[in-house]
Design an enzyme around this catalytic site. Sequence first.
Site, PDB file in Angstrom:
ATOM      1  N   ASN A  12       0.867  -1.184   0.000  1.00  0.00           N
ATOM      2  CA  ASN A  12       0.000   0.000   0.000  1.00  0.00           C
ATOM      3  C   ASN A  12       0.901   1.230   0.000  1.00  0.00           C
ATOM      4  O   ASN A  12       1.517   1.546   1.006  1.00  0.00           O
ATOM      5  CB  ASN A  12      -0.894  -0.027   1.253  1.00  0.00           C
ATOM      6  N   LYS A  14       0.089   4.263  -0.192  1.00  0.00           N
ATOM      7  CA  LYS A  14      -0.561   5.448   0.413  1.00  0.00           C
ATOM      8  C   LYS A  14      -0.342   6.659  -0.507  1.00  0.00           C
ATOM      9  O   LYS A  14      -0.382   6.507  -1.720  1.00  0.00           O
ATOM     10  CB  LYS A  14      -0.022   5.691   1.825  1.00  0.00           C
ATOM     11  N   HIS A 106      -9.603   1.076   4.772  1.00  0.00           N
ATOM     12  CA  HIS A 106      -8.309   1.206   5.453  1.00  0.00           C
ATOM     13  C   HIS A 106      -8.489   2.112   6.669  1.00  0.00           C
ATOM     14  O   HIS A 106      -9.264   3.073   6.631  1.00  0.00           O
ATOM     15  CB  HIS A 106      -7.268   1.785   4.489  1.00  0.00           C
ATOM     16  N   GLU A 108      -6.816   4.461   7.848  1.00  0.00           N
ATOM     17  CA  GLU A 108      -6.613   5.904   7.602  1.00  0.00           C
ATOM     18  C   GLU A 108      -7.852   6.520   6.968  1.00  0.00           C
ATOM     19  O   GLU A 108      -8.190   7.674   7.227  1.00  0.00           O
ATOM     20  CB  GLU A 108      -5.357   6.111   6.736  1.00  0.00           C
ATOM     21  N   GLU A 176      -5.717  -5.402  10.262  1.00  0.00           N
ATOM     22  CA  GLU A 176      -4.714  -4.376  10.522  1.00  0.00           C
ATOM     23  C   GLU A 176      -5.024  -3.689  11.846  1.00  0.00           C
ATOM     24  O   GLU A 176      -5.796  -2.712  11.883  1.00  0.00           O
ATOM     25  CB  GLU A 176      -4.736  -3.330   9.402  1.00  0.00           C
ATOM     26  N   GLY A 182       2.032   1.742  10.885  1.00  0.00           N
ATOM     27  CA  GLY A 182       2.982   2.857  10.819  1.00  0.00           C
ATOM     28  C   GLY A 182       3.636   3.208  12.140  1.00  0.00           C
ATOM     29  O   GLY A 182       4.221   4.281  12.278  1.00  0.00           O
ATOM     30  N   SER A 222       3.140  -2.604  10.375  1.00  0.00           N
ATOM     31  CA  SER A 222       4.589  -2.614  10.597  1.00  0.00           C
ATOM     32  C   SER A 222       5.245  -3.938  10.219  1.00  0.00           C
ATOM     33  O   SER A 222       6.136  -4.415  10.923  1.00  0.00           O
ATOM     34  CB  SER A 222       4.898  -2.223  12.052  1.00  0.00           C
TER      35      SER A 222
HETATM   36  C1  PEP Z   1      -0.869  -0.079   5.867  1.00  0.00           C
HETATM   37  O1  PEP Z   1      -0.797   1.026   5.389  1.00  0.00           O
HETATM   38  O2  PEP Z   1      -1.815  -0.797   5.571  1.00  0.00           O
HETATM   39  C2  PEP Z   1       0.175  -0.527   6.802  1.00  0.00           C
HETATM   40  C3  PEP Z   1       0.039  -1.697   7.358  1.00  0.00           C
HETATM   41  O3  PEP Z   1       1.234   0.330   7.011  1.00  0.00           O
HETATM   42  P1  PEP Z   1       2.635  -0.045   7.740  1.00  0.00           P
HETATM   43  O4  PEP Z   1       3.138  -1.320   7.106  1.00  0.00           O
HETATM   44  O5  PEP Z   1       3.528   1.111   7.444  1.00  0.00           O
HETATM   45  O6  PEP Z   1       2.362  -0.233   9.191  1.00  0.00           O
END
Ligand code: PEP
Length: 267
Positions: A12, A14, A106, A108, A176, A182, A222
């Site tokens: 992803n 972003k 997601h 975000e 997630e 993040g 992460s």
């Molecule tokens: C994501 O954006 O779905 C995500 C899991 O980000 P990160 O791997 O940076 O934690």
Amino acid sequence: MSQARIPLVAGNWKMHKGPAEARRFAEELLGEFAKDRTGTPVPGHRPDVAVFPPFTSLPAVAQTLRGTAIAYGGQNCHWESKGAFTGEVAPAFLAELGCRYVLVGHSERRTLFGETDETCRKKLLAAVAAGIEPVLCCGETLTEREAGRTFEVLERQLRAALAGLASTASLTIAYEPVWAIGTGRTATPAQAGEAHRFIRNWLVRELSPAAGGRTRLLYGGSVKPDNFGELLRQPDVDGALVGGASLELASFRGIVGAATSYLTGLI
Ligand code: PEP
């Protein structure tokens, strides 16, 4: 993970990588993971790979990856097929570009842009109707986890977003935990395994045993090259949705490599 489900490593991006950078990166990925431009998988046991660029970079990525073994998708879509919805993108527009997937819900989008379980449901149904496989994102906040409400939150998100979905529809779910996205704080394999088992059982019970058995459950939060192998050893973890570590070739290669090693070790 199960041998019946091929692992999926999805990046992803972003709001990173404009069209020129996205094209260059897609070319690098192609050289790395799918050297055969006809889409014939390169020899060896490989996970599936997908990327989610920003909308304006999708045409450049599509020109590079269309018809290859690397899939791509949108990070969001609207539920209507057309109309006065300034700034929105219809699922059919993504399908026209050859998108295989679209992210729905997601964290975000939920926390920063007001997306709800109900809009997720509408987007999910619209994506399926347009022939795109939704990747539904779900997961609890730290407060919810600490209050012992993880399963309750997952149940609510799944029940609301999957209402009315045919049990035959192609679907991927990304677990997630919001506290892991993040932050550099990854769920332990046991935490991820437990949540994934809950989701799998829910799908078996509420959609169908076949849907529960075939749906890939990705872990996101992460993920890095050095923690992914352990996560993938959990029986219900079928891959990863990767944010930060998908932006650099070295780290993304490391994560795909961990999945490849895992698959190779299975045979
Ligand atoms: C994501 O954006 O779905 C995500 C899991 O980000 P990160 O791997 O940076 O934690």
